[in-house]
Motif scaffolding. Structure first.
Motif, PDB file in Angstrom:
ATOM      1  N   LYS A  25       0.810  -1.222   0.000  1.00  0.00           N
ATOM      2  CA  LYS A  25       0.000   0.000   0.000  1.00  0.00           C
ATOM      3  C   LYS A  25       0.844   1.273   0.000  1.00  0.00           C
ATOM      4  O   LYS A  25       0.563   2.218  -0.731  1.00  0.00           O
ATOM      5  CB  LYS A  25      -0.924  -0.021   1.217  1.00  0.00           C
ATOM      6  N   GLY A  26       1.900   1.302   0.801  1.00  0.00           N
ATOM      7  CA  GLY A  26       2.727   2.497   0.886  1.00  0.00           C
ATOM      8  C   GLY A  26       3.364   2.857  -0.435  1.00  0.00           C
ATOM      9  O   GLY A  26       3.362   4.023  -0.849  1.00  0.00           O
ATOM     10  N   LYS A  27       3.924   1.869  -1.112  1.00  0.00           N
ATOM     11  CA  LYS A  27       4.570   2.115  -2.401  1.00  0.00           C
ATOM     12  C   LYS A  27       3.544   2.517  -3.459  1.00  0.00           C
ATOM     13  O   LYS A  27       3.836   3.318  -4.351  1.00  0.00           O
ATOM     14  CB  LYS A  27       5.338   0.872  -2.856  1.00  0.00           C
ATOM     15  N   GLY A  83      -7.050   4.419   7.349  1.00  0.00           N
ATOM     16  CA  GLY A  83      -6.366   4.740   6.099  1.00  0.00           C
ATOM     17  C   GLY A  83      -7.082   5.787   5.272  1.00  0.00           C
ATOM     18  O   GLY A  83      -6.579   6.211   4.232  1.00  0.00           O
ATOM     19  N   GLN A  84      -8.260   6.224   5.736  1.00  0.00           N
ATOM     20  CA  GLN A  84      -9.041   7.209   4.989  1.00  0.00           C
ATOM     21  C   GLN A  84      -8.666   8.591   5.520  1.00  0.00           C
ATOM     22  O   GLN A  84      -9.042   8.962   6.637  1.00  0.00           O
ATOM     23  CB  GLN A  84     -10.536   6.964   5.142  1.00  0.00           C
ATOM     24  N   ARG A  85      -7.924   9.358   4.713  1.00  0.00           N
ATOM     25  CA  ARG A  85      -7.368  10.631   5.184  1.00  0.00           C
ATOM     26  C   ARG A  85      -7.397  11.686   4.089  1.00  0.00           C
ATOM     27  O   ARG A  85      -7.391  11.356   2.907  1.00  0.00           O
ATOM     28  CB  ARG A  85      -5.921  10.426   5.654  1.00  0.00           C
ATOM     29  N   ALA A  86      -7.365  12.925   4.524  1.00  0.00           N
ATOM     30  CA  ALA A  86      -7.282  14.047   3.586  1.00  0.00           C
ATOM     31  C   ALA A  86      -6.173  14.981   4.046  1.00  0.00           C
ATOM     32  O   ALA A  86      -5.935  15.134   5.248  1.00  0.00           O
ATOM     33  CB  ALA A  86      -8.609  14.792   3.517  1.00  0.00           C
ATOM     34  N   PHE A  87      -5.496  15.607   3.081  1.00  0.00           N
ATOM     35  CA  PHE A  87      -4.319  16.424   3.363  1.00  0.00           C
ATOM     36  C   PHE A  87      -4.307  17.674   2.495  1.00  0.00           C
ATOM     37  O   PHE A  87      -4.869  17.691   1.401  1.00  0.00           O
ATOM     38  CB  PHE A  87      -3.018  15.668   3.013  1.00  0.00           C
ATOM     39  N   GLU A  92       0.059   3.934   8.400  1.00  0.00           N
ATOM     40  CA  GLU A  92      -0.756   4.986   9.008  1.00  0.00           C
ATOM     41  C   GLU A  92      -0.158   5.479  10.328  1.00  0.00           C
ATOM     42  O   GLU A  92      -0.205   6.667  10.644  1.00  0.00           O
ATOM     43  CB  GLU A  92      -2.190   4.495   9.222  1.00  0.00           C
ATOM     44  N   PHE A  93       0.400   4.557  11.096  1.00  0.00           N
ATOM     45  CA  PHE A  93       1.046   4.943  12.353  1.00  0.00           C
ATOM     46  C   PHE A  93       2.206   5.901  12.075  1.00  0.00           C
ATOM     47  O   PHE A  93       2.309   6.968  12.681  1.00  0.00           O
ATOM     48  CB  PHE A  93       1.540   3.703  13.097  1.00  0.00           C
ATOM     49  N   THR A 136       1.126   9.368  10.941  1.00  0.00           N
ATOM     50  CA  THR A 136       0.569  10.185  12.021  1.00  0.00           C
ATOM     51  C   THR A 136       1.670  10.735  12.913  1.00  0.00           C
ATOM     52  O   THR A 136       1.660  11.927  13.285  1.00  0.00           O
ATOM     53  CB  THR A 136      -0.426   9.363  12.856  1.00  0.00           C
ATOM     54  N   VAL A 137       2.637   9.895  13.263  1.00  0.00           N
ATOM     55  CA  VAL A 137       3.770  10.346  14.074  1.00  0.00           C
ATOM     56  C   VAL A 137       4.525  11.466  13.359  1.00  0.00           C
ATOM     57  O   VAL A 137       4.823  12.516  13.949  1.00  0.00           O
ATOM     58  CB  VAL A 137       4.730   9.176  14.393  1.00  0.00           C
ATOM     59  N   ASP A 138       4.821  11.255  12.096  1.00  0.00           N
ATOM     60  CA  ASP A 138       5.591  12.244  11.338  1.00  0.00           C
ATOM     61  C   ASP A 138       4.841  13.569  11.224  1.00  0.00           C
ATOM     62  O   ASP A 138       5.441  14.645  11.333  1.00  0.00           O
ATOM     63  CB  ASP A 138       5.920  11.706   9.948  1.00  0.00           C
ATOM     64  N   ALA A 139       3.526  13.494  10.995  1.00  0.00           N
ATOM     65  CA  ALA A 139       2.734  14.715  10.861  1.00  0.00           C
ATOM     66  C   ALA A 139       2.773  15.526  12.155  1.00  0.00           C
ATOM     67  O   ALA A 139       2.966  16.755  12.130  1.00  0.00           O
ATOM     68  CB  ALA A 139       1.292  14.377  10.494  1.00  0.00           C
TER      69      ALA A 139
END
Length: 225
Positions: free
Chosen positions: A65-67, A148-152, A170-171, A174-177
């Motif tokens: 998913k990430g890639k 996993g459902q997010r908006a930016f 997702e973890f 969230t930490v990085d944000a």
């Protein structure tokens, strides 16, 4: 000038629901493009997504998913980005609610908080681990870290790349944000997708989640990344 919204949907073998998910995504106000990243599917995900009007990026093999999201990040053109799973079907239209805090300037990232599960799942170990890890690194508490459902905003999304591997995606995001000072808002939604139950498949899935998130916590704790 009207703000443009791009939807990125990573999808692996989602031929049954991807078309409905894409069509619902186009109903979200401001959505001008829907990018489906076909993550090496062996079914008709590509064809169904394209038929529904999505621009489809085809990965030759399953990369995770990430890639897949990172591949979509190279192609989107919007001022805002919405990440959705391919199995949401018509409930993807609820993502409209995620855009409101961005448009009002209240948030840089918005996380969808699902309602109560329709069937019994695990015993909460993965959720407890993610909340503990988030508190460890940021001192903050967020309920729907696994969503996993997010908006930016465009800026915040690009600043979070590259993404954490596996089920730590997702973890890590969230930490990085939070560490970068981005404002996060959670919004309740009535989205629905496949849920893992209390069967062997469900326990294996949650076991992989726990493993990947624990590895991410150890990596960040002892390497300082």
């Amino acid at each position: 000038m009207e703000k443009k919204v791009s939807v990125i949907i990573p999808a692996f073998n989602e031929e049954e629901r991807i078309g409905e998910t894409v069509r619902a995504s186009f109903k979200i106000p401001g959505v001008k493009e829907v990018l489906v990243v076909d993550d090496g599917s062996t079914d008709n995900t590509y064809q169904e997504a394209a038929k529904a009007g999505a621009r489809v990026i085809k990965l030759t093999q399953n990369r995770g998913k990430g890639k897949a999201i990172e591949a979509g990040a190279q192609e989107f053109t919007g001022d805002f980005v919405v990440l959705l799973d391919g199995d949401l079907g018509s409930s993807a239209a609820w993502a409209e609610k995620l855009l409101n805090p961005l448009l009002s300037g209240e948030a840089d990232m918005v996380i969808a908080r699902f309602g109560k599960a329709r069937k019994k799942g695990g015993v909460g170990l993965v959720k407890k681990l993610t909340r503990w890890g988030l508190k460890l690194f940021t001192g903050q508490v967020i309920d729907a870290v696994l969503s996993g459902q997010r908006a930016f905003t465009r800026e915040s999304f690009l600043a979070l790349l590259p993404l954490s591997p596996g089920y730590a995606l997702e973890f890590g995001m969230t930490v990085d944000a939070l560490k970068k000072g981005y404002r996060i808002v959670e919004v309740p939604v009535e989205m629905t997708h496949r849920e893992t139950g209390r069967d062997l498949k469900g326990f294996l899935h949650r076991g992989k989640q726990f493993r990947d998130i624990l590895k991410e916590i150890f990596k960040r704790k002892f390497t300082g990344e």
